[in-house]
Design a protein around this motif. Structure first.
Motif, short mmCIF file in Angstrom:
data_model
loop_
_atom_site.label_atom_id
_atom_site.label_comp_id
_atom_site.label_asym_id
_atom_site.label_seq_id
_atom_site.Cartn_x
_atom_site.Cartn_y
_atom_site.Cartn_z
N LEU A 96 6.23 16.54 17.84
CA LEU A 96 5.28 16.17 18.89
C LEU A 96 4.98 17.38 19.77
CD1 LEU A 96 3.69 14.05 20.55
CD2 LEU A 96 5.82 13.40 21.65
N PHE A 98 3.13 18.31 23.28
CA PHE A 98 2.59 17.67 24.49
C PHE A 98 1.42 18.48 25.03
CE2 PHE A 98 7.11 16.74 24.19
CZ PHE A 98 7.17 15.38 24.42
N ASP A 100 1.13 19.56 28.17
CA ASP A 100 1.76 20.69 28.85
C ASP A 100 2.86 21.20 27.92
OD1 ASP A 100 2.94 18.24 29.14
OD2 ASP A 100 3.96 18.71 31.00
N HIS A 101 3.13 22.48 27.95
CA HIS A 101 4.00 23.04 26.90
C HIS A 101 5.43 22.51 26.93
CE1 HIS A 101 5.77 25.71 29.86
NE2 HIS A 101 4.55 26.02 30.27
N ARG A 102 5.92 22.14 28.14
CA ARG A 102 7.26 21.59 28.30
C ARG A 102 8.34 22.48 27.71
NH1 ARG A 102 6.61 14.99 28.21
NH2 ARG A 102 4.50 15.03 28.96
N LEU A 103 8.15 23.78 27.85
CA LEU A 103 9.24 24.70 27.53
C LEU A 103 10.19 24.66 28.71
CD1 LEU A 103 7.13 27.70 26.21
CD2 LEU A 103 8.31 25.98 24.84
N PHE A 104 11.47 24.94 28.48
CA PHE A 104 12.43 24.92 29.59
C PHE A 104 12.48 26.30 30.23
CE2 PHE A 104 13.76 21.56 26.69
CZ PHE A 104 13.61 20.49 27.54
N LEU A 115 16.31 25.13 20.30
CA LEU A 115 16.77 23.85 20.82
C LEU A 115 16.40 22.71 19.88
CD1 LEU A 115 17.86 22.43 23.60
CD2 LEU A 115 15.48 21.74 23.78
N ALA A 116 15.24 22.83 19.25
CA ALA A 116 14.77 21.78 18.36
C ALA A 116 15.67 21.66 17.13
CB ALA A 116 13.33 22.06 17.93
N ALA A 160 5.19 26.16 22.03
CA ALA A 160 5.47 24.73 21.91
C ALA A 160 5.14 24.23 20.51
CB ALA A 160 4.67 23.96 22.96
N ARG A 163 7.91 25.30 18.29
CA ARG A 163 9.09 24.46 18.47
C ARG A 163 8.95 23.15 17.71
NH1 ARG A 163 10.71 22.69 24.46
NH2 ARG A 163 8.73 21.61 24.31
N SER A 164 7.73 22.59 17.71
CA SER A 164 7.56 21.30 17.06
C SER A 164 7.51 21.44 15.54
CB SER A 164 6.31 20.62 17.58
OG SER A 164 5.19 21.42 17.25
N ARG B 157 9.37 13.92 31.79
CA ARG B 157 8.69 14.63 30.70
C ARG B 157 9.62 15.62 30.02
NH1 ARG B 157 5.76 19.06 32.02
NH2 ARG B 157 6.86 20.08 33.69
N LEU B 158 10.58 16.18 30.78
CA LEU B 158 11.55 17.07 30.14
C LEU B 158 12.55 16.28 29.30
CD1 LEU B 158 12.31 19.72 32.92
CD2 LEU B 158 10.64 19.79 31.08
N VAL B 161 11.30 15.49 25.84
CA VAL B 161 11.49 16.56 24.87
C VAL B 161 12.87 16.42 24.23
CG1 VAL B 161 11.59 19.05 24.53
CG2 VAL B 161 9.97 18.09 26.16
N VAL B 164 12.72 13.70 21.69
CA VAL B 164 11.98 14.08 20.48
C VAL B 164 12.88 14.90 19.55
CG1 VAL B 164 10.12 15.56 19.64
CG2 VAL B 164 9.68 13.92 21.45
N TYR B 165 13.72 15.78 20.13
CA TYR B 165 14.59 16.60 19.28
C TYR B 165 15.97 15.99 19.10
CZ TYR B 165 10.69 19.62 19.55
OH TYR B 165 9.41 20.09 19.44
N LEU B 167 18.50 15.07 20.95
CA LEU B 167 19.71 15.62 21.55
C LEU B 167 20.62 14.46 21.97
CD1 LEU B 167 18.38 18.54 23.78
CD2 LEU B 167 18.91 18.51 21.35
N ARG B 175 22.27 21.02 28.29
CA ARG B 175 21.20 21.98 28.03
C ARG B 175 19.99 21.76 28.91
NH1 ARG B 175 20.96 24.17 22.46
NH2 ARG B 175 19.82 25.68 23.69
N ALA B 262 8.39 24.08 34.54
CA ALA B 262 8.02 23.96 33.11
C ALA B 262 6.64 23.32 32.98
CB ALA B 262 9.04 23.09 32.39
#
Lengths: 280, 262, 251
Positions: A96, A98, A100-104, A115-116, A160, A163-164, B157-158, B161, B164-165, B167, B175, B262
């Motif tokens: 998926l 998103f 917004d990129h939703r990177l940490f 992380l994925a 992003a 990552r997906s 929203r975080l 994520v 989805v992965y 965790l 993390r 983010a």
């Protein structure tokens, strides 16, 4: 440039897996004792390796639909299946992206993508290779150690996407992936996504409100309307990839879809309707 | 902000204007002291204060008191901050724990911190243990609050994520939730540090047996030794200043990516 | 309808605490000098009210608080505004202000006792000092923090100075100043209780300190609870005032 059907491009892997089947999806929210129908009798079959774009006005339930396919929301009626297997919860088979990129922000680009792979049972080296390959795929080589705030909006969205894709999902779901970008970057990334899709070959389902984008990328464009969210019709785009934006066929289709989407009596927003109380 | 302004002006003559009030005050003070009269007992001359400083240094009295106050404040921070962070995490991650703990937390927090001292004194005596409990309590409150708020504010929203992965709960916490809450947790610890210093002085004033700057001041007050009192105030103030300065520096460092969400 | 877990837990947990407390004392697990039962605390509460002891101490404390807080907060407001609006005042008094701000108020108690004695003046001064700094700092910071664009807008429309003050400066700074006043109210209460504990001659703090010295745990606990309730009530009351004054903000 000559058009080549994408099945004949050497790099494009045609996959046997990644068929998504949606049957009679119904979804509603309860809003102050009133039921708000978001999706009603939504059915759609997506072929393995197909690119399907879904367009529609805001509030037509298209983002909700994507959350259901991703497995982030399990409360609905109907069935969603991937390769005949009913989906339950999230899975690494369904990626998926998103809006917004939703990177940490506290992780480097590399770590964000890795992380994925946290729960993939493969060796460390294999993980590192997958991460490096996908960074190269989205054209971010050299930025492995960069933090998200050091990247531009377009670069962050590429990360992003990497990552997906790093889990090599059977289907990639894209929720208005370029909606937050400026017009030039958007056009550029659309071309990039097409290239990635051709190279990678997984099924893609993209939500967008940009009709031109939907037509440029999709093998098929699904047009939705709101109240309740449903398919009004489907447009097959019988043009080979990669495509020419200036194609008269695309322009004609765009005008038709836009005419349909803009010819909606107000109010189109379900919340507004609800407050006005004219919901049947 | 203001510290920066001070530094920038350090080499400009306008900075000297800031010396006017303290210098005038000291001159007046010294004049009153030398003049003698009604307030002779209260006002001590600057020379006397300076002499007291030297004496206290020489006998090692000052070092001992200062060291034990600082030690009390830091061990209070460590104990109260550590327990507070754990409680904050538990409340932030589990709704049932939040519901059960927050009414108790909120009602206990209403009592002015030093107001606990008579009660704690009855239970644990007026020695170091009682003092440590109060100081730790003063570090406990802000760390619980900021840890809890920090975890609560991790955006859905975080967490999507993380789902989805796929965790696990622990992976999601370690993390994502923990690093996301870290700026807030540090804010709480910084505040706790400032609080422990204040409460350390407070408990030492109230239970003035034993070592410590507060105790030293209280003893000096009973002997009407204003010179010693003033030396102590100077050190309490300088430490307060150093703590605030440290906090400012550390926050800038730790919170550097806070504005970049983010 | 399913039971509301939130309600059960948030009401249940303090209740459980009380029950455990009562049970522990009922089974006499601790001697009465160490732990008295909730019912004994309630009885002590009744006792100090019927003798009028509580009312006397409390009214003394609150009178002191009112005097010290009002003096400190209003001086703090004036000083903070002067510091923010005049460059000269800022240059002359800024460094002294910043330096004094770093010293915990409690550290001044022994000095003030020596200089002022332990009379009423001392207590008012120490509370006023506690109230002064948060308000002064909030006033200074919030006036300094008014965005430049606000002034630009007002000069663009050629607004006269009284409009600038009444329509821009006051609305822009009042929320932060009120927040500073609220903080100073809490601080004043804390410092008041501490000062009364140290210089125990009257007031709620003295009631607690006397209770401690006479090993009257029940009275000490009444004091702790009353100190908490008063602190909470003062803060709540001010919060209501604040909300009332700032109702334009959400409207």
């Amino acid at each position: 440039m000559d058009y080549v059907p994408h099945s004949q491009i050497p790099g494009h892997k045609i996959k046997q897996t990644g068929a998504v089947s949606l049957k009679g999806i119904k979804k509603q929210f309860n809003f102050k004792d009133r039921e708000l129908k978001v999706l009603s009798e939504f059915s759609l079959d997506v072929q393995p390796g197909e690119f399907v774009s879904i367009v529609g006005p805001s509030g037509c339930g298209k983002s909700t639909l994507l959350r259901l396919i991703a497995g982030l929301d399990d409360t609905y009626d109907g069935t969603i299946a991937l390769d005949g297997q009913r989906v339950a919860g999230t899975s690494l088979e369904r990626g998926l992206v998103f809006q917004d990129h939703r990177l940490f922000p506290w992780m480097t680009l590399e770590d964000n993508i890795a992380l994925a792979l946290t729960n993939r049972q493969i060796s460390k080296d294999a993980k590192a290779k997958l991460v490096a390959d996908h960074i190269a795929l989205v054209g971010l080589k050299g930025f492995e150690k960069a933090f998200p705030h050091q990247l531009s909006g377009g670069m962050a969205q590429r990360a992003a996407i990497a990552r997906s894709l790093v889990n090599e999902p059977k289907v990639l779901l894209l929720d208005e992936p370029f909606g937050a970008l400026d017009a030039l970057t958007r056009v550029h990334l659309q071309g990039e996504l097409q290239r990635i899709w051709l190279a990678q070959g997984s099924t893609m389902i993209m939500i967008t409100h940009d009709v031109e984008e939907a037509l440029y990328l999709g093998d098929r464009v699904v047009v939705m309307q709101a109240n309740p969210g449903r398919i009004t019709h489907t447009v097959d785009v019988n043009l080979p990839h990669p495509r020419d934006r200036a194609s008269p066929v695309l322009h004609k289709l765009k005008d038709e879809i836009l005419a349909e989407l803009t010819n909606v009596p107000e109010p189109s927003n379900p919340i507004v309707r609800l407050i006005k109380g004219d919901d049947q | 902000m203001t510290l920066k302004t001070l530094n920038l002006n350090a080499f400009k003559p306008v900075w000297l204007m800031g010396l006017i009030p303290p210098v005038l005050f000291l001159l007046w003070w010294d004049h009153e002291a030398v003049k003698g009269g009604a307030n002779a007992l209260a006002f001590v001359s600057l020379a006397q204060v300076g002499q007291a400083l030297i004496d206290m240094f020489a006998t090692g009295e000052l070092g001992l008191s200062y060291g034990s106050s600082l030690g009390r404040a830091l061990s209070g921070l460590l104990i109260g901050g550590g327990i507070g962070t754990l409680v904050g995490i538990a409340m932030g991650l589990s709704k049932p724990i939040e519901w059960a703990a927050s009414p108790i937390y909120n009602s206990f927090r209403q009592v002015p911190i030093l107001g606990w001292l008579p009660l704690i004194g009855l239970w644990f005596g007026s020695g170091d243990l009682s003092k440590l409990i109060i100081v730790a309590l003063s570090a406990f409150y802000p760390t619980v609050l900021y840890t809890f708020e920090g975890l609560k504010q991790v955006e859905a929203r975080l967490l999507d994520v993380a789902r989805v992965y796929r965790l696990s709960g622990w992976q999601t916490f370690w993390r994502i939730q923990w690093p996301a809450a870290l700026p807030s947790i540090f804010t709480g610890l910084f505040q706790a540090l400032a609080f422990t210093w204040i409460s350390t002085i407070g408990v030492e004033l109230l239970f003035s047996s034993g070592a410590g700057l507060g105790a030293m001041m209280q003893q000096a007050q009973l002997q009407a030794r204003l010179d010693i009192v003033l030396v102590c105030i100077l050190f309490v103030g300088l430490t307060g200043f150093a703590i605030n300065f440290l906090i400012k520096r550390l926050s800038q460092h730790v919170l550097s990516w806070r504005s970049i969400r983010a | 309808m399913k039971p509301d877990l939130k309600l059960i837990l948030s009401v249940g947990s303090p209740l459980l605490l009380l029950i455990v407390w009562q049970a522990v004392t009922a089974f006499k697990l601790f001697p009465p000098e160490v732990l008295v039962s909730p019912t004994a605390v309630i009885a002590a509460f009744g006792e100090v009210i019927t003798t009028g002891e509580l009312q006397r101490h409390l009214s003394e404390s609150l009178t002191r608080l009112a005097g010290g807080f009002t003096t400190g907060a209003s001086l703090g407001l004036l000083f903070g505004l002067a510091l923010a609006l005049s460059k000269t005042v800022e240059r002359v008094f800024g460094p002294t202000f910043q330096a004094l701000r770093q010293v915990p108020v409690l550290a001044f108690i022994p000095m003030l006792i020596l200089l002022l004695g332990i009379d009423e003046v001392f207590k008012i001064v120490i509370i006023a000092k506690a109230a002064f700094f948060p308000v002064a700092l909030a006033a200074y910071d919030s006036v300094k923090g008014v965005p430049k664009s606000y002034f630009e807008v007002s000069s663009l429309y050629r607004a006269p100075w009284w409009v600038l003050i009444s329509k821009i400066l006051i609305p822009a700074t009042i929320p932060n100043i009120l927040a500073g006043v609220r903080l100073s109210l809490t601080r004043s209460w804390l410092v008041l209780v501490a000062a009364e504990l140290i210089v125990a001659d009257s007031g709620l703090g003295q009631m607690m300190e006397m209770g401690r010295q006479m090993f009257r745990l029940d009275i000490v606990m009444v004091g702790v609870i009353v100190a908490g309730v008063i602190g909470f009530a003062l803060d709540r009351l001010f919060q209501l005032l604040q909300a009332h004054a700032l109702r334009w903000k959400t409207a």
